[in-house]
Design a protein around this motif. Structure first.
Motif, PDB file in Angstrom:
ATOM      1  N   SER A   1       2.054   4.289 -16.377  1.00  0.00           N
ATOM      2  CA  SER A   1       3.057   3.262 -16.160  1.00  0.00           C
ATOM      3  C   SER A   1       2.366   1.944 -15.808  1.00  0.00           C
ATOM      4  N   MET A   2       2.751   0.888 -16.504  1.00  0.00           N
ATOM      5  CA  MET A   2       2.191  -0.421 -16.181  1.00  0.00           C
ATOM      6  C   MET A   2       2.677  -0.906 -14.806  1.00  0.00           C
ATOM      7  N   ALA A   3       3.850  -0.430 -14.401  1.00  0.00           N
ATOM      8  CA  ALA A   3       4.336  -0.771 -13.055  1.00  0.00           C
ATOM      9  C   ALA A   3       3.407  -0.174 -11.993  1.00  0.00           C
ATOM     10  N   TYR A   4       2.820   0.978 -12.290  1.00  0.00           N
ATOM     11  CA  TYR A   4       1.871   1.597 -11.361  1.00  0.00           C
ATOM     12  C   TYR A   4       0.629   0.720 -11.211  1.00  0.00           C
ATOM     13  N   LEU A   5       0.164   0.138 -12.327  1.00  0.00           N
ATOM     14  CA  LEU A   5      -0.988  -0.764 -12.256  1.00  0.00           C
ATOM     15  C   LEU A   5      -0.647  -1.993 -11.415  1.00  0.00           C
ATOM     16  N   VAL A   6       0.555  -2.507 -11.578  1.00  0.00           N
ATOM     17  CA  VAL A   6       0.983  -3.662 -10.775  1.00  0.00           C
ATOM     18  C   VAL A   6       0.937  -3.317  -9.290  1.00  0.00           C
ATOM     19  N   ARG A   7       1.436  -2.114  -8.926  1.00  0.00           N
ATOM     20  CA  ARG A   7       1.412  -1.697  -7.517  1.00  0.00           C
ATOM     21  C   ARG A   7      -0.026  -1.587  -7.002  1.00  0.00           C
ATOM     22  N   LEU A   8      -0.902  -1.024  -7.835  1.00  0.00           N
ATOM     23  CA  LEU A   8      -2.304  -0.895  -7.430  1.00  0.00           C
ATOM     24  C   LEU A   8      -2.926  -2.261  -7.147  1.00  0.00           C
ATOM     25  N   LEU A   9      -2.716  -3.194  -8.056  1.00  0.00           N
ATOM     26  CA  LEU A   9      -3.294  -4.528  -7.882  1.00  0.00           C
ATOM     27  C   LEU A   9      -2.716  -5.224  -6.652  1.00  0.00           C
ATOM     28  N   ASN A  10      -1.414  -5.027  -6.424  1.00  0.00           N
ATOM     29  CA  ASN A  10      -0.788  -5.606  -5.221  1.00  0.00           C
ATOM     30  C   ASN A  10      -1.386  -5.022  -3.947  1.00  0.00           C
ATOM     31  N   GLN A  11      -1.568  -3.701  -3.936  1.00  0.00           N
ATOM     32  CA  GLN A  11      -2.113  -3.046  -2.749  1.00  0.00           C
ATOM     33  C   GLN A  11      -3.556  -3.477  -2.484  1.00  0.00           C
ATOM     34  N   ILE A  12      -4.331  -3.619  -3.566  1.00  0.00           N
ATOM     35  CA  ILE A  12      -5.725  -4.065  -3.417  1.00  0.00           C
ATOM     36  C   ILE A  12      -5.761  -5.484  -2.855  1.00  0.00           C
ATOM     37  N   SER A  13      -4.883  -6.352  -3.354  1.00  0.00           N
ATOM     38  CA  SER A  13      -4.825  -7.729  -2.852  1.00  0.00           C
ATOM     39  C   SER A  13      -4.416  -7.759  -1.385  1.00  0.00           C
ATOM     40  N   HIS A  14      -3.451  -6.922  -1.018  1.00  0.00           N
ATOM     41  CA  HIS A  14      -2.988  -6.875   0.372  1.00  0.00           C
ATOM     42  C   HIS A  14      -4.104  -6.398   1.302  1.00  0.00           C
ATOM     43  N   ILE A  15      -4.841  -5.373   0.888  1.00  0.00           N
ATOM     44  CA  ILE A  15      -5.931  -4.851   1.721  1.00  0.00           C
ATOM     45  C   ILE A  15      -7.019  -5.910   1.884  1.00  0.00           C
ATOM     46  N   GLN A  16      -7.300  -6.640   0.800  1.00  0.00           N
ATOM     47  CA  GLN A  16      -8.321  -7.691   0.880  1.00  0.00           C
ATOM     48  C   GLN A  16      -7.923  -8.768   1.894  1.00  0.00           C
ATOM     49  N   ARG A  17      -6.647  -9.172   1.842  1.00  0.00           N
ATOM     50  CA  ARG A  17      -6.190 -10.221   2.754  1.00  0.00           C
ATOM     51  C   ARG A  17      -6.203  -9.769   4.209  1.00  0.00           C
ATOM     52  N   SER A  18      -5.829  -8.499   4.448  1.00  0.00           N
ATOM     53  CA  SER A  18      -5.684  -8.014   5.825  1.00  0.00           C
ATOM     54  C   SER A  18      -6.979  -7.461   6.420  1.00  0.00           C
TER      55      SER A  18
END
Length: 647
Positions: A257-274
């Motif tokens: 699912s491409m939506a799954y890739l979107v979630r992965l990228l969002n989570q990676i970005s969130h972890i980087q920021r926090s």
């Protein structure tokens, strides 16, 4: 060999004794009487429990197939997995039928019920949602508070026991257990986790009740050498087996699912920021992934490509595909350099690696035995790799080390089970067709009214359904199911009927399925409008249900992703998709809907089909030959008179 034959005969004799006129069923079940078809089935199951050949049984409504397979299975002392297609039957088996039979037979094996993880509450997700109430819409917050109250009382966290919130409530999706968010032993709620407890109960159980989706998902885990949930049981019994071909395809193939890739990228970005504020390059590469995905998806939709093998033949698509893959590759390489700095980031990096490998396999299309399909009929674009020959893949699962039994009230087409057996590779299976003991000629009338509108003319079809429903429900004094093939038509007809029906009207979506059925039974004169969930697994006996109205022949939508994959598979095998898939599937579904009407030897009722294709198209004969032998009429007035006469 002599001892083996003796054990087989002993099981058959013990099972036969249970069903005799002096057996435990006669002693404990009021009004029990021997049914020849049920007796024949229990003997066939007893035999199958001792032989390597699979058994495929169609047992018509009223045969009593559940007890017919449960009795020999329980008496055999073997470890048994019973897999069903609906939660309703799963719960009926685990909470009613199996405990009742075990008490009668004075047996005490451990029984476990296991559902897919999305059926269980995740305490961590609920805690997080309630910890940020300012981001939740009021309606969902009300439901979340009800779920929180229920969570303090429930013993198993199974949403099937949640009655204070509609099964369609969006709040449920916010708190379901899901693999992507599970942190395992690091979770604060690990010891109390409902999903973990449900799985632990299967470890030493003798009788395990699951659903088809969970069964096939577990088989995939076995093939990938990961830890599985289910044991290698002695016996596997599939009830509602008519659903298996579609479900097997969904699991034997791989889907991304491409939506799954979107979630992965969002989570990676969130972890980087926090957690890793000094590593801005991670955020930049994640953003590059978003941009590459967006461009690729736009090009896919613009060109309308559905065959994955064409990705590389279109110059622009080939370029955007490799750019997407390259962006993911660069991100995962960067994450590897930050290994051990963040546990959460390492976890997402592993998921991104798995996704990258699957996406690479899809883009390369090396396996000539797979179908590569792109599905963008939904907002979430999905990539599927599915085997061309489903039957061959199923043969690897249905091995000779286990006893396999397949049963349903609807498996045949034109009085043969061959097509079903071929679809699952059960070429050596013993086939048994057992008709219903009901007198359909006397008990039921099948009406296809004259002068029906074209079902594809929505305006005329809605007006026609409205008029027929008003007349039929008045004649039946309520007591009617109206079954639809789409939510759109259900909503339009429901809207047209409001204020025009003299009896309580229950519409799917107003409450959970079980909640609506409970109200229907309690009211005794209600009209219920529903789609697929109400075509099967619903049992309303007696006068409370006297009429079933079906909107149209239930052909699956050509856009259905599972159907399209099966069509492509059949095309590669030089088989006609309509006669091999679409028609048999529609016949089975129609029979499921028809099966709601007559549930007892004392029942009487009318089936009204608002689709004249069954009488004016050549394929209509296949439907008619596969239906129960009801009396038939084209005169709606005769059907209304029949309904009026039911007291």
């Amino acid at each position: 060999m002599i001892e083996f034959i003796a054990l087989t005969r002993q099981l058959a004799q013990r099972s036969a004794a249970v069903f005799s006129d002096t057996g435990v069923l006669a002693q404990h079940v009021q009004g029990y009487r021997i049914r020849q078809a049920q007796f024949d089935m229990t003997q066939a199951v007893s035999d199958a429990l001792s032989h390597t050949e699979p058994l495929v049984v169609e047992a018509g409504t009223g045969v009593g197939k559940t007890f017919a397979y449960l009795v020999p299975a329980l008496l055999s002392g073997q470890q048994v997995i019973i897999s069903t297609g609906t939660k309703t039957l799963q719960e009926q088996l685990a909470y009613q039928d199996i405990p009742a039979l075990l008490a009668m037979l004075k047996l005490t094996p451990k029984v476990a019920l296991l559902k897919g993880r999305s059926n269980y509450l995740c305490q961590l997700r609920l805690s997080k949602q309630l910890g940020n109430p300012q981001f939740i819409v009021p309606e969902q917050l009300d439901d979340l508070l009800r779920i929180h109250q229920w969570a303090g009382k429930t013993l198993d966290g199974d949403f099937g026991g949640l009655t204070s919130v509609s099964e369609s409530a969006k709040a449920l999706d916010l708190v379901r257990s899901q693999k992507e968010d599970c942190s395992g032993q690091d979770c604060h709620y690990f010891d109390a986790c409902f999903t973990r407890k449900a799985r632990l109960r299967t470890l030493d159980a003798k009788i395990i009740v699951v659903n088809h989706h969970l069964f096939f998902a577990d088989k995939l885990l076995q093939e990938s050498t990961l830890k599985t949930l289910l044991p290698d049981a002695d016996v596997v019994i599939f009830d509602e087996a008519h659903q298996l071909p579609d479900i097997a395809l969904g699991y034997l193939g791989q889907q991304q699912s491409m939506a799954y890739l979107v979630r992965l990228l969002n989570q990676i970005s969130h972890i980087q920021r926090s957690e890793l504020g000094d590593s801005a390059q991670i955020a930049r590469l994640a953003m590059a992934g978003f941009e590459a995905l967006s461009i690729w998806q736009q090009e896919i939709r613009k060109l309308g490509v559905t065959d994955g093998r064409l990705l590389l033949s279109e110059k622009s698509l080939a370029q955007y595909s490799w750019e997407l893959l390259t962006s993911i590759k660069h991100l995962r390489e960067l994450l590897a350099k930050h290994g051990s700095r963040s546990y959460a980031l390492d976890e997402q990096a592993d998921k991104l690696t798995d996704f990258y490998q699957d996406l690479s396999a899809f883009f390369e299309c090396h396996n000539t035995q797979l179908l590569y399909r792109i599905d963008f009929s939904q907002p979430d674009l999905r990539l599927t790799m599915a085997p061309m020959n489903i039957a061959r893949e199923c043969q690897k699962i249905f091995n000779a080390q286990t006893r396999w039994i397949f049963t349903s009230a609807t498996l045949q087409m034109n009085q043969t089970l061959t097509l079903f057996c071929q679809s699952l590779g059960l070429m050596k299976a013993k086939q048994l067709l057992l008709g219903s003991p009901f007198n359909y000629q006397r008990q039921a009338l099948f009406c296809v009214p004259r002068h029906l509108a074209n079902v594809n003319n929505e305006t005329a079809a809605v007006r026609q359904m409205r008029d027929i429903c008003i007349q039929a429900t008045n004649a039946a004094k309520g007591r009617t199911f109206v079954l639809f093939t789409s939510h759109r038509m259900l909503e339009k007809v429901a809207q047209a009927l409001y204020g025009c029906v003299d009896y309580p009207m229950l519409v799917q979506g107003q409450d959970s399925k079980q909640g609506l059925l409970k109200k229907f039974r309690q009211l005794g004169h209600a009209v219920l409008l529903g789609t697929g969930a109400f075509w099967e697994g619903v049992d309303v006996k007696g006068k409370r249900l006297s009429c079933v109205i079906i909107e149209r022949l239930p052909f699956v939508s050509p856009e259905d992703k599972v159907f399209r994959t099966r069509v492509e598979s059949m095309s590669h095998q030089a088989l006609d998709p309509f006669t091999s898939i679409a028609l048999p599937q529609a016949i089975i579904t129609l029979n499921q809907g028809v099966g709601r009407l007559i549930r007892d030897e004392k029942d009487h009722g009318v089936l009204i089909l608002c689709d004249n294709r069954i009488v004016n198209r050549d394929y209509g004969r296949a439907f008619l030959h596969s239906l129960p032998p009801m009396s038939r009429t084209r005169d709606l007035n005769k059907a209304l008179d029949f309904l009026s006469a039911i007291k």
